[in-house]
Design an enzyme around this catalytic site. Structure first.
Site, mmCIF file in Angstrom:
data_model
loop_
_atom_site.group_PDB
_atom_site.id
_atom_site.type_symbol
_atom_site.label_atom_id
_atom_site.label_comp_id
_atom_site.label_asym_id
_atom_site.label_seq_id
_atom_site.Cartn_x
_atom_site.Cartn_y
_atom_site.Cartn_z
ATOM 1 N N ASP A 15 0.272 -24.677 -120.452
ATOM 2 C CA ASP A 15 0.050 -23.352 -121.025
ATOM 3 C C ASP A 15 0.574 -23.385 -122.452
ATOM 4 O OD1 ASP A 15 0.097 -20.703 -121.843
ATOM 5 O OD2 ASP A 15 0.961 -19.945 -119.980
ATOM 6 N N VAL A 16 -0.315 -23.191 -123.443
ATOM 7 C CA VAL A 16 0.115 -23.351 -124.834
ATOM 8 C C VAL A 16 1.107 -22.284 -125.283
ATOM 9 C CG1 VAL A 16 -1.986 -24.559 -125.521
ATOM 10 C CG2 VAL A 16 -1.884 -22.060 -125.742
ATOM 11 N N ASN A 57 -6.932 -25.927 -130.053
ATOM 12 C CA ASN A 57 -8.164 -25.160 -129.900
ATOM 13 C C ASN A 57 -8.056 -23.996 -128.914
ATOM 14 O OD1 ASN A 57 -11.281 -24.865 -129.686
ATOM 15 N ND2 ASN A 57 -10.639 -25.330 -127.596
ATOM 16 N N TYR A 93 -8.365 -10.557 -132.266
ATOM 17 C CA TYR A 93 -8.936 -11.888 -132.468
ATOM 18 C C TYR A 93 -9.035 -12.204 -133.964
ATOM 19 C CZ TYR A 93 -12.180 -15.823 -132.009
ATOM 20 O OH TYR A 93 -12.767 -17.055 -132.073
ATOM 21 N N LYS A 137 -6.929 -15.207 -135.916
ATOM 22 C CA LYS A 137 -7.618 -16.338 -136.529
ATOM 23 C C LYS A 137 -7.362 -16.407 -138.034
ATOM 24 C CE LYS A 137 -9.452 -18.095 -132.830
ATOM 25 N NZ LYS A 137 -9.052 -19.440 -132.331
#
Length: 262
Positions: free
Chosen positions: A78-79, A105, A168, A172
């Site tokens: 789990d990042v 990613n 989002y 980003k």
């Protein structure tokens, strides 16, 4: 899954890019962009360790790799959990004898008007898309004792204020700035950091959205190329940024967006 790289070109292309035999970790490798990039890099001769939270998808990717005779291992991670990421990076070093590259990613999206999106949902997107990318990059950098290359997944949405995508878009945009900052900080260590900015890409995460023809038409209307992106089209741009041949490319976000941000 069909890959864009023709079998006759894989060896020569991998050698030319300097990726053959190098160890590369790809997060979110169980599906979508991560799966395509992980398999594509393995086809270029890299030793790839794929990470994701769910083992089922990773095992399916590993089966494809085995059938294709390419080097792919995986670890469940789990990042957003630092200990989990650290253990996975150790696994890469132990399995392949070193670490030369990483593709950070893994990401998620919540599509809701800003006045309606829940605070927990907003935090969850930022935690995965930004904090998870940072933890992945930092953990990898610790183990790149001989230098290396890191590619963060940003988005064309980082440069356009698309409505209903507040968490989002913001996450980003932060990823692109993170690439700039880390590239300056880690360049003396021989570690290059860049980002890649895909436009709307059909993946299992967003296939329900693109099942709506009105939504798809609205997205495509803003892309001069006239279509959404195929995840396989990110293999070679990512490989280009990972390549040690490109030692003077630092802190860039390479847009693969069909002209959307022009």
């Amino acid at each position: 899954m069909a890959i864009l790289i023709a079998p006759a070109l894989r060896s020569s292309l991998g050698q030319a890019l300097g990726l053959a035999g190098r160890t590369i970790v790809v997060t979110g490798a169980n599906s979508g962009i991560g799966q395509a990039v992980a398999l594509g890099l393995a086809e270029l001769g890299a030793n790839v360790l794929g990470l994701a939270r769910r083992e089922e998808g990773l095992a399916a990717v590993a089966e494809q790799a085995e059938q294709a005779g390419i080097s792919f291992a995986y670890a469940v991670a789990d990042v957003t959990d630092e200990a989990s990421v650290e253990a996975a990076m150790d696994r890469a070093v132990e399995t392949f004898g070193g670490l030369h590259g990483v593709v950070a990613n893994a990401g998620i999206a919540v599509v809701q008007p800003a006045l309606e999106v829940g605070a927990d949902d907003f935090r969850s997107v930022v935690d995965t898309n930004l904090n998870g990318v940072f933890l992945t990059a930092r953990s990898a950098a610790k183990r790149m004792t001989g230098g290396g290359s890191i590619v963060l997944t940003s988005s064309s949405f980082a440069r356009r204020g698309f409505p209903d995508w507040s968490s989002y878009n913001a996450s980003k945009a932060a990823v692109s700035m993170l690439a700039e900052t880390l590239s300056v900080e880690w360049a003396p260590r021989g570690i290059r950091v860049n980002a890649i900015g895909p436009t709307a890409t059909l993946t299992p995460v967003n296939e329900a959205l693109f099942a709506d023809p009105d939504f798809t038409a609205a997205v495509v209307a803003g892309i001069p190329a006239g279509r959404i992106l195929d995840a396989r089209e990110l293999i070679l741009p990512t490989a280009f940024l990972l390549s040690p041949v490109n030692g003077m490319i630092l802190g860039q976000t390479l847009m693969v967006d069909g002209g959307q941000t022009l």
